[in-house]
Design an enzyme around this catalytic site. Structure first.
Site, mmCIF file in Angstrom:
data_model
loop_
_atom_site.group_PDB
_atom_site.id
_atom_site.type_symbol
_atom_site.label_atom_id
_atom_site.label_comp_id
_atom_site.label_asym_id
_atom_site.label_seq_id
_atom_site.Cartn_x
_atom_site.Cartn_y
_atom_site.Cartn_z
ATOM 1 C CB SER A 584 -0.950 -0.038 1.195
ATOM 2 O OG SER A 584 -1.961 0.944 1.084
ATOM 3 C CG ASP A 659 -7.034 -2.420 -3.782
ATOM 4 O OD1 ASP A 659 -7.831 -1.760 -3.088
ATOM 5 O OD2 ASP A 659 -5.816 -2.511 -3.527
ATOM 6 C CG HIS A 691 -5.607 -2.329 -0.079
ATOM 7 N ND1 HIS A 691 -4.814 -1.933 -1.141
ATOM 8 C CD2 HIS A 691 -5.041 -1.754 1.021
ATOM 9 C CE1 HIS A 691 -3.833 -1.166 -0.709
ATOM 10 N NE2 HIS A 691 -3.938 -1.044 0.594
#
Length: 714
Positions: A584, A659, A691
């Site tokens: 991320s 995602d 995600h």
């Protein structure tokens, strides 16, 4: 002496050889290192708590005593419920005579879901349906009604006459939402239920989201059919239109709804009723999120009063610490003195006193004991990598440590604040759960994970070494994991791990998570693993955290590059074999590092990375960067899309195509930039995964891929 030393080394090597090595299957398939956790308990009135248990196809809610930890009674047993043997959630009404039971949950986004909910009456053992495919059913204070959301509208079911009142009628998918937050509020302000009953049950306050002007984002869902479907939802990207949010109050006596009018704002991140039945506290933020206001709104007269106004040169955080006392004075937390601390204000918004003070941060506010005028909280007073549980009087006196001084301690307090269950761990100790009274005295050890400790002792695990490293004028927290058979006369490759996001922390004195075991596995294979929390991370004060304002990943990247170069000077580090990975925000960082730090980083892995903040949502991005129109340089000078030609090392790019948070668009655009720059790279796409990239064998496959990549390229 030499013979004794050789003998000792020989015995140590033999013992080490007898221990097992960690495998990926141990971590991601077999659950070898799964800790014994306590189920999330629900504190009840008095000195009691309850737990949900499902065994042999039947759910029960059982009541326990804090004093003895013994079971007192079974409150509800699924075996007695016609058609509801198993349920997934429960909530009590105020006097704990009724419960809402939930089942058939269907995930929407990270925190939101649909479900079928029932009202259960303990005395009569009767079960009544509230609704199917509804959201967040909530008892009125008198327990006669339940408010809930369905299909973007708000409803109230009245059990006294079994009628349903439809509070709103204009709800429409991807257009109008009543009483439930939109995607960006749910993700960034961390709440879903946007309606609240007043204490007397006469009024229901709620937020209305008009998403009409918000642009849609669509994702292909490949599934198992012949044709893919599309998931289409409103997602405001940086600089784009947000939903128009307004506050409304529905009055049950008049059956009328009124829109509340107060100052200019962009966001309404929280609404809370005060101790006055007719007064609602409303917090607003401007678009830059550096000007927070709290208003008191009178539900009878519709008058509004500005009670508190907090400003910051960068941004003001929103939290759930606000607590109203019986006189309508309130407890509030703020970073205004440079560190996050607790404050006490009167009902007019005038400061009574600052409760906690010092060059350290309050990291969790647990609650207030009104009888003892005492506040309970968690802080980093004993070092920013540790957490302790404390009590302090409302006047700021008589502060007391209630837990272990070092390691990570978390308190789960009883509703009356007389007891708490302390969860303690450190880098060498798995979670220990102990019952303590409000003075911190240990009454009983509940779980100690001795079995896990014994399992871990059978593996070749290395010690996690904590230290600091000075780069760019700052002492940064660091941990290092070396191979168990580390030899300072040899050269080792180094893999750096980080997240680096604003206010985050990766270097902490707590027990292992799954990544820690993977890092230990890499250490077994001859790698040194290093993690450093650079500038912009949390729990070291406002200025350290907010120095990255308007330039996300600039200073963070500079710190990781500087750390890598400093590590490369160590005699046991192979300076040509330094890599970095992250997920991320951390994936954005690892991508930036291998490009801007191409003279030191040989390898990088980026999982689900942001590659330009122009693709991310308004609330998160603009909090730290303002809009792209206001700050184009901040957005573009730190986006790897703009300098793919800098790639020299080996790069692995990974993303889930489903995602909804960091869109796969980020990875596709990064791939295209590298292709057009004629730079070779490896990548992995995980169909329909969000995600977290998990489900079935997904995590095992993912970490196998990353492990092989590291072994082949670092």
């Amino acid at each position: 002496m030499k013979k004794i030393l050789i003998l000792f080394l020989g015995i140590s090597t033999l013992l080490q050889a007898q221990k097992k090595d960690i495998s990926l299957e141990d971590i991601w398939r077999n659950g070898t290192f799964r800790a014994d956790y306590m189920n999330s308990l629900n504190s009840m009135n008095g000195d009691y708590y309850s737990l949900l248990s499902t065994k042999n196809g039947t759910s029960t809610v059982n009541k326990y005593s804090y004093k003895t930890l013994e079971k007192v009674e079974t409150i509800v047993n699924g075996a007695d419920l016609n058609g509801l043997k198993i349920f997934k959630s429960y909530t009590f009404n105020n006097d704990e005579t009724k419960l809402i039971l939930g089942t058939n949950f269907k995930k929407i986004f990270r925190h939101s879901f649909l479900g079928t909910f029932y009202m259960y009456d303990i005395a009569s053992k009767s079960l009544k349906l509230i609704g199917e495919d509804i959201q967040r059913p909530t008892f009125s204070p008198d327990s006669k009604r339940v408010a809930f959301a369905k299909e973007n509208n708000l409803f109230i079911r009245d059990f006294s006459d079994n009628t349903i009142i439809q509070v709103t009628n204009d709800g429409e998918k991807n257009k109008i939402i009543n009483g439930i937050t939109d995607w960006v509020y749910e993700e960034e302000f961390a709440f879903v239920k946007a309606f609240e009953w007043s204490a007397n049950g006469n009024n229901l306050a709620f937020l209305r989201f008009d998403e009409s002007a918000v642009k849609t984002f669509s994702m292909d869902i490949y599934g198992k059919g012949i044709y893919p479907t599309q998931h289409v939802f409103k997602y405001p990207k940086a600089g784009e239109d947000n939903a128009k949010v307004s506050l409304h109050i529905y009055n049950l006596s008049t059956n009328g709804t009124s829109k509340m009018i107060f100052g200019d704002y962009e966001y309404i991140p929280r609404i809370n009723w005060t101790k006055d039945d007719n007064v609602l506290a409303v917090r607003t933020l401007n678009r830059h999120q550096n000007d927070l206001k709290m208003y008191f709104v009178n539900a009878k007269t519709y008058e509004t009063s500005l009670i508190l106004n907090e400003k910051d040169k960068a941004f003001v955080a929103v939290n759930d610490d606000l607590t109203f006392l019986d006189d309508n004075s309130f407890i509030w937390s703020s970073e205004k003195d440079g560190y996050n601390h607790i404050y006490h204000y009167n009902k007019k918004g005038k400061l009574i006193n600052q409760v906690t003070k010092g060059n350290w941060e309050v990291t969790n506010y647990y609650g207030f004991n009104s009888d003892k005028k005492t506040i309970y909280y968690q802080s980093v007073e004993n070092g920013s990598i540790n957490r302790g549980v404390y009590s302090v009087s409302l006047t700021g006196e008589n502060k007391k440590l209630l837990s272990n001084p070092l390691g990570t301690n978390r308190g789960a307090f009883s509703k009356n604040m007389n007891y708490f269950i302390n969860t303690f761990s450190d880098a060498n100790t798995p979670n220990i759960y102990s019952l303590r009274n409000d003075a911190g005295k240990v009454l009983k050890t509940i779980k100690d994970n001795a079995a896990l400790k014994q399992v871990v002792a059978g593996y070749n695990l290395s010690k996690k070494e904590f230290s600091t490293i000075n780069v760019n004028g700052n002492d940064l927290n660091m941990y290092t994991i070396k191979p168990a058979n580390f030899d300072a006369n040899k050269k080792y490759p180094v893999l750096m791990y980080q997240y680096s996001g604003p206010g985050s922390q990766s270097v902490k004195n707590s027990w292992n998570n799954a990544n820690d075991y993977w890092h230990q596995m890499l250490a077994q294979n001859g790698y040194i693993v290093v993690c450093v929390d650079g500038r912009g991370t949390g729990f070291k004060g406002r200025d350290f955290k907010k120095v990255t304002y308007l330039n996300l990943v600039k200073y963070e990247t500079e710190d990781q590059i500087a750390v890598a170069k400093k590590l490369a000077t160590l005699p046991y580090v192979d300076e040509k074999r330094v890599g970095i990975w992250g997920w991320s925000f951390g994936g954005h960082m690892s991508t930036n590092c291998i490009l801007k730090g191409n003279d030191i980083f040989a390898t990088a892995i980026a999982v689900a990375p942001v590659t330009t903040w122009r693709f991310y949502d308004t609330i998160y991005t603009e909090r730290y960067m303002r809009t792209p129109e206001e700050n184009p340089t901040g957005y573009d000078s730190n986006s790897p899309l703009n300098y793919p030609e800098l790639l020299k090392g080996k790069y692995l790019l990974i993303h889930g195509t489903g995602d909804d948070n960091v869109h796969v668009q980020n990875a596709y655009r990064m791939a295209e930039a590298l292709i057009q720059a004629n730079k070779q790279f490896e990548w992995g796409m995980y169909p329909d995964k969000d995600h977290g990239i998990y489900g079935g064998n997904t995590r095992l496959h993912l970490y196998t891929k990353m492990t092989n990549f590291i072994k082949n390229n670092l």
